[in-house]
Design an enzyme around this catalytic site. Structure first.
Site, PDB file in Angstrom:
ATOM      1  N   SER B 286      35.443  38.130  40.334  1.00 42.51           N
ATOM      2  CA  SER B 286      34.297  38.841  39.765  1.00 42.51           C
ATOM      3  C   SER B 286      33.792  40.000  40.610  1.00 42.51           C
ATOM      4  CB  SER B 286      33.147  37.859  39.569  1.00 42.51           C
ATOM      5  OG  SER B 286      33.577  36.753  38.827  1.00 42.51           O
ATOM      6  N   THR B 287      34.139  39.990  41.877  1.00 36.45           N
ATOM      7  CA  THR B 287      33.589  41.042  42.728  1.00 36.45           C
ATOM      8  C   THR B 287      34.072  42.431  42.329  1.00 36.45           C
ATOM      9  OG1 THR B 287      35.329  40.475  44.294  1.00 36.45           O
ATOM     10  CG2 THR B 287      33.121  39.674  44.784  1.00 36.45           C
TER      11      THR B 287
END
Lengths: 391, 551
Positions: B286-287
């Site tokens: 998700s980063t």
């Protein structure tokens, strides 16, 4: 008698001993004393843990040598003449004793030493003197036999040859050469007919060849000295290291104490190869001076012998010749070995090298020469003084 | 009666002998001397090495990280050593070991020429033995590397081997710079190899140059302490923390767990030496979502106010179901980031040009070498496909199917923090370069606002700091095992910046495989980020929020 001494003093310009020999001796002994000190410190420190160990020992030998020399100076030459055969017996005793297991001490494969506790006795050094004393006495006693027949000539040589064989058993080839050459030289100088020499010389040549065959390591040594650089890691090692010392010395030397070769590169730096270290530290000029000093000593000995014979002192004359030859041949061989003109021999440089026996015998020998010179001079003066007394 | 000519003849022989010998002596001394001296020098003169001082490594404030200190090594040649009991006792006493042990050591190896008695001890400790003056014992003066920061800076600094050559870290990559040029001197040695005297120096030793790093040792200690306690607490496999200076791209802190003590590398495990923040790659998960949103904003098709319908909480792509944790309904782009919506990102990705996301990821540094100068730096992996299937486009957009290093992740967040400008990441102070714009300032500002919402209302609440506003993104990635993605092993990420208004620092926290109930980036990485950053900002005297508001 006091008159005699006074005249004698006057004739010799106030010196009781021969000036020329005295000067040479002071030069060689002091140079040797200094050089032994310089060359032995690193070896002493490494082996004995005390850098002065060998130097102090040498100093003690010096004292003993001077005492012996003083004693010998006070002994009339006739005492040697009367006992010459006794010294031959002592020689045999010494050389046989050293070969008896348990008595002789072996160093580097040679059994030459008898332990006396505080020092070791090297019989061969004394035998050099005794052989010359014996042959001088024999020449006086049996001169007629020697001149007459070849058997009379050979007989003393047989005795000397047995001595030499005993020496070779140690083995001590260097001392054998010195003794044989000196004895033959004395006989030659005594005026023995030349024809007697021819068979003897032939035997020597054959014997030399046999010895070379019998003990082949001598051949190796011989090969190494003619071309040390191709044998530099085995037989030629010692000689190459000695030659390097000369190259480093140049005219004036590297300076006292600055030898590099003595830092274990050159084995026997303080004994047989001290001349190389001397040349390295003090240079060509001092090295040449040492050679000249020995030459002067030998020539002076020959002159003294000649004068003795002229004065009718036969034994004195032969003994003086013998002493001159002993010192001359030994120093010539030692220096010749150092500079690569002769194959390596275990011989010291008289008066200079470390070694108690060599130093003591050298000093005794030269004292006898001084005594001979003194007695010859006295014999020349005595008639004159007597005439004066008569007048 | 003797004949006079015989005496003269013998005398003449001796005169000739003396003359020949004198000539020979002069020949050797003078004519042959060049050859003989050359032969002599070849046997006695040796060239000895003089060790050069290796350059010092310092942090940005000049605090030492690697120092070369003079040491003495003691050798013994057993063949020369006189093994008297008294000597043995003296040596053993000076060494501080028992005479029996020393004797055993010497006897075990008495066939060898040299035995090392003591290696690299301080000169003061060697002096008693040197003072004994025992033959057969040799001393070598050299330098030893000492690392005052120990394990804290071990991965950055690295270490040298016994020969003073760099083996790891910056010691390796800057080896040429740090190492001096050893000098040489000519000496005379005796037959036993002992130096008798120095003749002359042939070449002076040139000391190596010192190296100032961008690391701030205070931040390094801080990050290390917090990371170590977190990794221990969660019984994680490993962890990394990176802090970057936004303005310059300089690495202020870079720590990993597990680490090692560079001063004592006995029993060193190879895995501990690895500088994981730079050499190890992970799927970022998700980063990377903010960069997918960045593509949407830069495309012009989306505004910050644009909304995405994530009903019914999952989406089918190419036969696979991509779920959100719960149905988030219709949400704006900021909420897609804040709530980390897979469905939202998937819809966004499928609506964008199929190559644009790849281009963005590449522009912020994924798949590119950062040229940090670290040995073993990984460029990560960014698959460049000619044709993208829909499922590939979707998973790629939320951070699967590509691999980045933690440092690359930090570098990409530095782009957002600096308003769209990508700076070169640097480790050494003089190497600060000029940046390059990769995202428009507006987009960067918008992304930053979205990242603030992650902390204020989204998955990253626990990254918040009381005195400073924080912007950042959590990430929770399932690890790849033998049978594909595993359900029980995760990577917990937090990548962010502070203060959000005008970011000074970018930080990335990675915890690899935490054990326990909680494993997500928001639960594990975010609080660690908060603790480290709040302390770091205080240490750097960054004005807190209240001060800004008052002004």
């Amino acid at each position: 008698m006091t008159m005699a001494i006074k005249n004698w003093m006057a004739e010799s310009k106030g010196y009781p001993l021969d000036v020329m020999i005295s000067v040479v001796l002071v030069f060689l002994l002091s140079l040797g004393f200094i050089m032994v000190g310089s060359a032995s410190t690193d070896i002493s420190a490494r082996i004995y843990g005390d850098p002065l160990y060998l130097f102090l020992r040498h100093s003690v030998y010096m004292v003993i040598s001077f005492a012996a020399a003083g004693l010998v100076l006070s002994v009339p030459v006739d005492a040697w003449k009367k006992t010459d055969w006794l010294w031959l017996l002592v020689s045999f005793a010494l050389l046989i004793a050293v070969l008896v297991p348990g008595i002789g001490r072996t160093v580097n494969g040679a059994t030459r030493w008898i332990s006396l506790g505080f020092m070791t006795l090297q019989g061969s050094e004394f035998v050099k003197l005794f052989a010359v004393v014996y042959i001088s006495g024999h020449l006086v006693r049996r001169r007629a036999d020697i001149d007459e027949s070849i058997s009379g000539f050979i007989r003393p040589l047989v005795l000397i040859s047995v001595l030499v064989l005993l020496l070779l058993e140690q083995p001590d080839f260097g001392a054998s050469v010195v003794i044989l050459a000196s004895v033959m030289g004395v006989i030659f100088l005594a005026g023995v007919p030349f024809r007697h020499f021819i068979p003897v010389i032939s035997v020597f040549i054959v014997a030399t060849l046999v010895i070379a065959q019998w003990q082949p390591y001598r051949l190796d040594r011989f090969a190494s000295f003619t071309d040390p650089w191709t044998h530099q890691f085995n037989e030629g090692y010692q000689l190459t290291q000695a030659l390097i010392a000369f190259g480093r010395g140049e005219w004036l030397g590297m300076g006292l104490g600055n030898s590099i070769q003595k830092l274990f590169y050159l084995p026997e730096a303080h004994t047989d190869f001290l001349f190389s270290i001397l040349a390295e530290e003090l240079g060509a000029i001092v090295a040449a001076a040492v050679i000249i000093a020995f030459a002067v000593l030998v020539l002076r000995g020959l002159v003294i012998g000649r004068r003795a014979l002229d004065a009718g002192l036969e034994f004195h004359g032969y003994l003086a010749f013998g002493i001159a030859l002993l010192l001359g041949i030994q120093s010539a061989i030692n220096i010749g070995v150092n500079i690569g003109l002769l194959p390596t021999k275990g011989l010291t440089l008289p008066f200079v090298s470390y070694g108690g026996n060599s130093l003591i015998v050298s000093c005794i020998v030269v004292s006898i020469l001084l005594r001979i010179e003194y007695e010859v001079r006295a014999s020349n003066i005595e008639p004159t003084s007597r005439q004066k007394v008569d007048a | 009666m003797p004949v006079n000519w015989r005496v003269q003849f013998v005398g003449l022989i001796f005169i000739l002998l003396a003359t020949a010998m004198t000539a020979r002596v002069v020949f050797l001394h003078i004519i042959d001397r060049d050859f003989l001296q050359g032969q002599g020098d070849a046997r006695t003169n040796r060239i000895e090495k003089v060790h050069a001082h290796r350059g010092m490594m310092m942090d940005r404030k000049g605090r030492p990280l690697a120092i070369s200190t003079p040491v003495v090594s003691i050798w013994v040649d057993p063949r020369q050593l006189d093994l008297q009991p008294a000597t043995l006792a003296a040596i053993a006493g000076a060494l501080g070991i028992s005479a029996v042990d020393l004797n055993n050591k010497l006897e075990q190896s008495n066939s060898r020429k040299f035995i090392s008695l003591l290696r690299r001890i301080p000169p003061a400790q060697a002096e008693p033995i040197m003072g004994l003056g025992i033959r057969g014992i040799y001393f070598e003066r050299e330098y030893q590397r000492f690392y005052p920061a120990g394990e804290v800076a071990a991965h950055v600094v690295g270490f040298t081997d016994i020969k003073d050559k760099g083996q790891e870290g910056l010691e390796l990559s800057f080896d040429q710079w740090l190492q001096g040029k050893p000098g040489e001197k000519k000496v005379v040695k005796n037959l036993y190899g002992e130096v008798v005297r120095d003749i002359k120096p042939i070449r002076e030793a040139v000391a190596g140059k010192s190296l100032t790093l961008t690391i701030d040792l205070r931040l390094q200690y801080l990050a290390y302490r917090e990371l170590k306690s977190a990794v221990n607490f969660y019984q994680a496999e490993s962890g990394s923390v990176i802090i970057l200076d936004v303005e310059t791209g300089a690495i202020l802190s870079l720590v990993n767990q597990p680490s090692y003590n560079p001063n004592n590398r006995k029993g060193l495990q190879l895995g501990h030496v690895r500088n994981r923040a730079i050499t190890d790659v992970f799927e970022p998960g998700s980063t990377v979502k903010p960069f997918t949103v960045a593509v949407a904003l830069e495309s012009g098709d989306y505004q910050i106010t644009s909304t995405i319908d994530t009903n019914p909480g999952f989406i089918r792509v190419g036969g696979k179901t991509i779920p959100d944790p719960r149905n988030l309904g219709v949400i704006d782009l900021g909420s897609v980031i804040a709530k980390s919506s897979q469905v939202g990102i998937t819809k966004l990705a499928l609506s964008l040009n199929e190559y644009d996301i790849w281009n963005m990821f590449s522009a912020v540094g994924y798949g590119q070498s950062l040229e940090s100068g670290f040995p073993g730096e990984s460029s990560g992996y960014l698959p460049n496909r000619r044709r993208w299937r829909d499922i590939e486009r979707a998973t790629f957009a939320y951070g699967y199917g590509l691999q980045v290093t933690p440092l690359q992740l930090a570098a990409s967040y530095q782009v957002i923090a600096s308003g769209g400008i990508k700076n070169d990441i640097s480790m050494v102070r003089s190497e600060v370069g000029r940046g390059q714009r990769v995202i428009s300032a507006t987009t960067a500002a918008n992304l930053k606002h979205m990242l603030v919402r992650v902390v204020t209302e989204g998955t990253g609440k626990r990254a918040a700091i009381d005195e400073y506003s924080v912007a950042g993104k959590t990430g929770t990635v399932r690890k790849v095992g033998k049978n594909g993605y595993e359900d029980t092993h995760h990577l917990a990420f937090f990548a962010g910046m502070a203060p959000a208004e005008r970011p000074r620092l970018v930080g990335v926290v990675l915890i690899n495989d935490p054990k326990g109930e909680q494993y997500g980036g928001g639960a594990i990485a975010a609080p660690l980020f908060s603790r480290i950053m709040s302390e770091a900002l205080r240490l750097l005297s960054v004005p807190p929020r209240q001060y800004n508001e008052a002004a």
